[in-house]
Design a protein around this motif. Structure first.
Motif, mmCIF file in Angstrom:
data_model
loop_
_atom_site.group_PDB
_atom_site.id
_atom_site.type_symbol
_atom_site.label_atom_id
_atom_site.label_comp_id
_atom_site.label_asym_id
_atom_site.label_seq_id
_atom_site.Cartn_x
_atom_site.Cartn_y
_atom_site.Cartn_z
ATOM 1 N N LEU A 190 -20.408 -7.241 38.333
ATOM 2 C CA LEU A 190 -20.480 -6.442 37.105
ATOM 3 C C LEU A 190 -21.902 -6.346 36.581
ATOM 4 C CD1 LEU A 190 -17.252 -7.588 35.195
ATOM 5 C CD2 LEU A 190 -17.613 -5.538 36.573
ATOM 6 N N ALA A 223 -22.776 -3.237 38.508
ATOM 7 C CA ALA A 223 -21.947 -2.071 38.183
ATOM 8 C C ALA A 223 -22.093 -1.624 36.734
ATOM 9 C CB ALA A 223 -20.484 -2.368 38.490
ATOM 10 N N CYS A 224 -22.258 -2.581 35.819
ATOM 11 C CA CYS A 224 -22.347 -2.252 34.390
ATOM 12 C C CYS A 224 -23.780 -2.329 33.873
ATOM 13 C CB CYS A 224 -21.444 -3.171 33.576
ATOM 14 S SG CYS A 224 -19.686 -2.978 33.938
ATOM 15 N N ALA A 272 -12.597 -0.097 34.809
ATOM 16 C CA ALA A 272 -13.281 0.389 36.010
ATOM 17 C C ALA A 272 -13.497 1.901 35.956
ATOM 18 C CB ALA A 272 -12.477 0.019 37.250
ATOM 19 N N ARG A 281 -16.224 2.300 33.307
ATOM 20 C CA ARG A 281 -17.354 1.379 33.480
ATOM 21 C C ARG A 281 -17.800 0.783 32.136
ATOM 22 N NH1 ARG A 281 -22.756 2.105 35.186
ATOM 23 N NH2 ARG A 281 -22.523 4.357 35.137
ATOM 24 N N TYR A 295 -18.037 -2.330 29.908
ATOM 25 C CA TYR A 295 -18.075 -3.786 30.037
ATOM 26 C C TYR A 295 -17.161 -4.463 29.018
ATOM 27 C CZ TYR A 295 -20.236 -8.399 30.785
ATOM 28 O OH TYR A 295 -20.477 -9.726 31.077
ATOM 29 N N THR A 339 -25.692 6.870 38.840
ATOM 30 C CA THR A 339 -24.437 6.889 38.084
ATOM 31 C C THR A 339 -23.250 7.052 39.017
ATOM 32 O OG1 THR A 339 -25.537 7.817 36.140
ATOM 33 C CG2 THR A 339 -23.144 8.079 36.275
ATOM 34 N N LEU A 341 -22.722 3.767 40.973
ATOM 35 C CA LEU A 341 -22.189 2.700 40.124
ATOM 36 C C LEU A 341 -20.735 2.956 39.746
ATOM 37 C CD1 LEU A 341 -25.227 2.001 37.752
ATOM 38 C CD2 LEU A 341 -24.462 0.637 39.703
ATOM 39 N N ASN A 342 -20.389 4.224 39.523
ATOM 40 C CA ASN A 342 -18.990 4.575 39.239
ATOM 41 C C ASN A 342 -18.091 4.221 40.421
ATOM 42 O OD1 ASN A 342 -19.572 5.531 36.691
ATOM 43 N ND2 ASN A 342 -19.699 7.671 37.312
ATOM 44 N N ALA A 377 -17.653 0.423 40.614
ATOM 45 C CA ALA A 377 -16.712 -0.099 39.616
ATOM 46 C C ALA A 377 -15.268 0.191 40.005
ATOM 47 C CB ALA A 377 -17.017 0.493 38.246
#
Length: 422
Positions: free
Chosen positions: A40, A43-44, A100, A103, A105, A186, A189-190, A193
């Protein structure tokens, strides 16, 4: 002394199997945090300090829920209370799906908090149950058996879930992220997640099935109100659980123990990355920590109480913790990482020893003392967060100095603290 309602040997065996399954779930869900922290963080888009709110959200639930746990179990009974708690955990896991997809947190943390809340009720019920189902002098042995179920699940979790999360792609993304455009980053990362969703759907299904199994089982109730004449006489002047100093010292000891255990297990993957080791390799050190704990539990099963008392086991464990922590600080790379994993061996017999030592002679206050001890599990929220702050301001390796005073207090409880009485 607290006892379980009289049951047949076969019923008792079935009860132990159910409790073992619960400890397996404790381990699988709890030790996933070691993977979620670095995952995370990427990812975040978190700082290292922010990533340790994973453990904070999960373990702070014990502070909130522990005072409620005893009342919940008194009202619903142990069996129904545990079934409801598993349902609460399933709802927490369900929040990982919208977390998820967005995204966010804070949604991940909310899910972790709710899962921790369910676990607080489960821990309040299951730990004293294992402690009182047989002779007090062999309680550490029985909890060690439960610990093997817990830590085997913890060893399996980062490998199995790591497969679903495709950690090799996370390593690649971490290396290439500086060269990506904002839109590309982006998108990546999406996608990263979203890989959390399938394994957590599986966790939801397992939790609900286990809740139904517990509800339909013949798991006996625990009676904590009965005392023999000696206990009645000794506790005649006791009005609350706070009249037992060794229980309070036990809560502090458990707080620090859970803190160091969570640091050892949940920081090791992130620490490995700071030492230049890829996530795909570092995840095996998290498994190594759990395997070291299983070895410790096996040693406990063989030696306690036949060759060594649980008090002596706690003393040896605390000394080993100090030695391994110092060696991890003063070595580098894979060697340093191996000593963090070896802390699993030092930590293994602490939980099984602290519980019976802290619950000794509390009689009718067993449920209240247990709920206080469960509150001590919040050490997994506070101590790792302090480690995260030190890791960001010093270095992940130098931050391990926080382990030394924690193990020193545990050593104090093992030598003198558990003997303190009014």
């Amino acid at each position: 002394m607290a006892t379980a309602k009289t049951t047949s040997r076969s019923s008792t065996s079935r009860s132990i199997v159910i409790i073992g399954a619960l400890f397996f779930i404790f381990g699988f869900v709890t030790w996933l945090n070691s993977l979620l922290i670095p995952y995370l963080e990427i990812a975040c888009e978190l700082t290292k300090f922010q990533s340790y709110f994973v453990t904070f959200a999960f373990y702070i639930a014990y502070v909130v829920m522990a005072p409620v746990s005893a009342r919940t179990l008194n009202r619903l009974g142990f069996k129904n209370g545990m079934s409801v708690a598993l349902g609460i955990m399933a709802f927490g896991a369900l929040l990982f799906i919208p977390a998820a997809m967005t995204r966010m947190y804070i949604l991940f943390l909310s899910g972790l908090f709710i899962m921790g809340s369910g676990l607080a009720i489960l821990q309040t019920a299951s730990n004293p149950y294992v402690t009182i189902i047989g002779p007090a002098e062999s309680a550490a042995k029985r909890i060690s058996i439960m610990g093997i179920c817990n830590k085997l699940a913890g060893a399996l979790a980062p490998i199995l879930i790591g497969f679903f999360l495709q950690l090799e792609k996370a390593d690649e993304l971490k290396a290439e992220i500086a060269n990506l455009s904002q839109a590309e980053m982006t998108s990546e990362l999406n996608a990263m997640a979203m890989r959390v969703i399938p394994p957590y759907i599986g966790i939801i299904i397992v939790l609900l099935l286990l809740a139904f199994w517990v509800y339909k089982s013949d798991l006996p109730e625990v009676e904590a109100e009965e005392e023999d004449e000696t206990a009645k006489a000794a506790n005649a002047s006791k009005k609350t659980v706070f009249d037992f100093p060794h229980v309070i010292l036990g809560v502090i000891t458990l707080f620090l123990y859970v803190g160091v255990e969570v640091i050892a297990a949940d920081s090791i993957i992130s620490y490995g990355a700071s030492q230049g080791i890829a996530l795909t390799s570092a995840k095996y050190f998290a498994t190594g920590t759990m395997i070291a704990m299983v070895v410790g539990y096996i040693i406990g099963i063989i030696t306690i109480p036949k060759f060594i008392k649980q008090e002596s086991a706690l003393r040896v464990s605390a000394v080993l913790g100090i030695i391994f922590a110092l060696l991890a600080i003063f070595t580098e790379g894979y060697t340093s990482l191996a000593f963090i994993a070896a802390l699993g061996l030092a930590n293994a017999l602490m939980w099984p020893a602290i519980w019976p030592m802290a619950l000794a002679d509390v009689g009718k206050f067993t449920k209240e003392a247990s709920s206080l001890l469960v509150m001590g599990i919040a050490g997994g929220a506070i101590v790792p967060l302090l480690y995260g702050a030190l890791a960001e301001n010093w270095s992940p390796q130098q931050a391990y100095w926080i382990l030394v005073p924690c193990y020193l207090f545990i050593l104090y409880f093992a030598v003198m603290g558990y003997k303190v009485r009014k």
